[in-house]
Design a protein around this motif. Structure first.
Motif: not given
Length: 130
Positions: A41-50, A52-57, A75-88
Motif C-alpha cells: 500500500r505504498g509503505e517505504k522506509f529505512a529499517w534501522n538495522c544492518t 540480524f543481531d541488531q534486531l529488537t522487539a 533475515s539476510g543471506t541466511r535463514l534466521q528466526f527472530p525470538p518469539p518475544l520480539f513477535l508479541q
C-alpha cells in the motif's frame, strides 16, 4: 496460460543481489543498499538495522503498527528466526509473519502484493565487505 500480470500496479521488487534490492513503483526504479520496509500500500522506509543481531522487539512492533495481513521478514543471506518475544505485538494483533532469507522474501513479496494482499516486507540488507 498467463498467471500473473506483466506489470504490478503496486510497489514491487524488480531485482535483487548480494547487498541490494531494486524497487519499482509507477515507472520509477530505485536501487536500495540498506535494510528497508516496503508495503503493497505504498509503505517505504529505512529499517534501522544492518545485522540480524541488531534486531529488537521494537523493530517488529513498528511492523505491527502498520496493520498488514502478513509480514514477510527477510533475515539476510541466511535463514534466521527472530525470538518469539520480539513477535508479541504481531501475535496480539493476529498478524502473520513468515521468515525466509532476504532473496526469497523479495520473490514472495511480489507474488502476494500482486494478488492484492496488504503485505509488508521487512528486508534485512547486509552490507557487503569491500
Amino acid at each position: 496460460m498467463k498467471l500473473q500480470p506483466d506489470r504490478l500496479d503496486v510497489q514491487s521488487i524488480l531485482a535483487y543481489g548480494a547487498g541490494w534490492v531494486g524497487l519499482g513503483s509507477n515507472g520509477v526504479a530505485e536501487k536500495i543498499d540498506y535494510s528497508i520496509v516496503i508495503g503493497s500500500r505504498g509503505e517505504k522506509f529505512a529499517w534501522n538495522c544492518t545485522r540480524f543481531d541488531q534486531l529488537t522487539a521494537e523493530h517488529f512492533a513498528l511492523l505491527a503498527s502498520l496493520k498488514p495481513e502478513l509480514v514477510i521478514f527477510g533475515s539476510g543471506t541466511r535463514l534466521q528466526f527472530p525470538p518469539p518475544l520480539f513477535l508479541q505485538g504481531l501475535m496480539a494483533q493476529r498478524i502473520g509473519l513468515e521468515t525466509m532469507d532476504t532473496l526469497a522474501a523479495c520473490r514472495t513479496y511480489n507474488i502476494l502484493a500482486g494478488e492484492g494482499r496488504h503485505v509488508i516486507a521487512a528486508l534485512l540488507i547486509e552490507p557487503q565487505e569491500a
